[in-house]
Design an enzyme around this catalytic site. Structure first.
Site, PDB file in Angstrom:
ATOM      1  NE  ARG A  82      10.020  28.218  -2.224  1.00  0.00           N
ATOM      2  CZ  ARG A  82       8.827  27.658  -2.372  1.00  0.00           C
ATOM      3  NH1 ARG A  82       8.330  26.910  -1.387  1.00  0.00           N
ATOM      4  NH2 ARG A  82       8.125  27.832  -3.471  1.00  0.00           N
ATOM      5  NE  ARG A 137      10.548  21.569   5.506  1.00  0.00           N
ATOM      6  CZ  ARG A 137       9.315  21.978   5.186  1.00  0.00           C
ATOM      7  NH1 ARG A 137       9.144  23.164   4.634  1.00  0.00           N
ATOM      8  NH2 ARG A 137       8.269  21.209   5.424  1.00  0.00           N
ATOM      9  CD  GLU A 147       2.875  21.789  -0.016  1.00  0.00           C
ATOM     10  OE1 GLU A 147       3.079  22.684  -0.840  1.00  0.00           O
ATOM     11  OE2 GLU A 147       2.931  21.959   1.227  1.00  0.00           O
ATOM     12  CB  SER A 206       0.602  24.562  -2.909  1.00  0.00           C
ATOM     13  OG  SER A 206      -0.363  25.254  -2.154  1.00  0.00           O
ATOM     14  NE  ARG A 263       8.774  18.913  -0.742  1.00  0.00           N
ATOM     15  CZ  ARG A 263       8.120  19.398   0.318  1.00  0.00           C
ATOM     16  NH1 ARG A 263       6.827  19.112   0.471  1.00  0.00           N
ATOM     17  NH2 ARG A 263       8.726  20.154   1.203  1.00  0.00           N
TER      18      ARG A 263
END
Length: 427
Positions: A265, A280, A352, A355, A394
């Protein structure tokens, strides 16, 4: 994609529901395009009928020995008008399709209404954040003290937002992915899949990343004679598109698929956010879960899929909470979403880590993924769901920080020690 018939027939109602998501539907443009489409389609159908009628007349006139040249000229003229009308209709339909592709999914009635993450609702929590009697280090400090996390070398190789892992931390990262896959396959009933990491634009359009989120993707141009490819931002893209263009037998549903892949990403909208460490990054690993189900089973499937992600965190004994996302914070294609947030001690808050979303028939309509309903014998759109089970990097961050010791070492969670060759501590 929303049902075009529904959007065209009830634009004001759709606009009101989309406003709950913070999306403004351009109703005037939609209605103008739809009015033009109807007008041109009617003209096209009329011309086609008249042309067919005249063509039949030519055959009859020829049988009677009459001069058919004027009739032929008339049919040719009508053919030119028909082709022009078809081209105009195609152009209008392309504009409509382009507009429809930018419209997000409609939220389910059970989704909390809100404009941002501040209105998300905590559904439940598990575990109690640990109390430390020493100064807590973040995962960067814990990893760099032994040379097992190396962001400097990663930056030399690739630039910012990349990580190089070595030794026991690299092994722990691999162990996490293996543990997650084994649990999903052996106990949660998923089929393991190895997918390509490069996909064509159609696959990304099918799951909703294109055209809206192109700036977040890494594109790989391949020259004039070959189609461009994109690095996958998540295995959701490749797993879900396995059923694109298919009509599935009812007996194949539900389908549960899982894959461990790197994800890529650009993080185009995250300038200045989480620049330190592994929260991130441009490249990260994730174990993805995808389910393809009958429409009447998708909400129950969402609860189950979310539970499968939670099971990973519970077995790792990591404190977390489960949130129902509000209308303004849900992803583009979701009908309803639960986020799992894991406790990060150095930040003193939950972050987070997964999801889990029910996309209804939104992706299926874009992909033309259907199943044959045995009650009607007709093809119907399936429902698709996806969730992280989990983001490996994460999860690694959470383990390093939650399991750290006063001497700077890190205890390996008991459930992972078999994957680590019996190693119980990193230090």
């Amino acid at each position: 994609m929303l049902d075009p018939k529904l959007v065209r027939s009830q634009p004001q109602l759709i606009a009101e529901r989309l406003a709950q998501r913070g999306f403004t539907l351009d109703v005037s443009t939609l209605e103008s395009l739809e009015s033009r489409r109807k007008t041109v389609q009617t003209r096209t159908e009329t011309l086609q009928a008249e042309r067919n009628s005249r063509s039949k007349t030519i055959g009859q006139a020829k049988a009677r020995g009459e001069d058919i040249q004027p009739l032929l000229a008339d049919v040719d003229r009508m053919g030119d008008e028909l082709n022009a009308a078809k081209q105009e209709l195609d152009a209008i339909q392309s504009e409509l399709d382009a507009l429809l592709l930018t419209i997000p999914n409609l939220p389910d009635e059970s989704v909390p209404i809100g404009v941002s993450e501040e209105q998300n609702v905590e559904i439940r929590s598990w575990g109690t954040p640990r109390t430390f009697d020493f100064e807590v280090k973040d995962h960067v400090a814990l990893g760099e003290q032994y040379g097992y996390l190396d962001f400097e070398t990663a930056a030399k190789l690739s630039g910012a937002r990349f990580a190089l892992m070595r030794g026991p931390i690299a092994r722990l990262h691999r162990a996490l992915a293996q543990f997650m896959l084994d649990l999903h396959v052996n106990e949660h009933g998923y089929e393991e899949v190895y997918t390509p990491y490069l996909v064509q634009a159609e696959a990304l359009q099918g799951t909703g990343q294109l055209p809206k989120f192109e700036e977040d993707l890494f594109k790989v141009p391949r020259g004039e004679d070959q189609r461009d490819l994109y690095l996958i931002p998540t295995a959701e893209v490749s797993l879900t598109n396995i059923v694109s263009g298919e009509i599935l037998d009812a007996g194949k549903l539900p389908m549960r698929l899982t894959a461990h892949t790197p994800c890529f990403r650009s993080e185009a909208g995250s300038a200045g956010r989480d620049t330190r460490g592994m929260i991130r990054q441009h490249q990260f690993d994730k174990v993805e879960m995808v389910q393809i189900v009958r429409p009447d089973q998708s909400m129950q499937a969402l609860e189950e899929l979310t539970g499968h992600a939670e099971d990973i965190l519970q077995r790792l004994e990591l404190p977390y909470r489960t949130l129902a996302l509000c209308t303004g914070d849900m992803g583009f294609g979701a009908v309803k979403t639960y986020d799992l947030e894991v406790w990060v001690p150095s930040q003193g808050k939950y972050r987070e880590i997964s999801s889990c979303s029910n996309c209804g028939d939104f992706q299926a309509r874009r992909m033309q993924a259907r199943w044959r309903n045995p009650e009607t014998g007709k093809p119907e759109l399936v429902h698709t769901l996806n969730g992280s089970g989990l983001a490996v990097g994460r999860t690694l961050v959470a383990i390093l920080e939650n399991y750290q010791q006063a001497d700077g070492s890190v205890t390996v969670p008991p459930v992972l020690r078999g994957y680590m060759g019996g190693v119980g501590k990193i230090g």
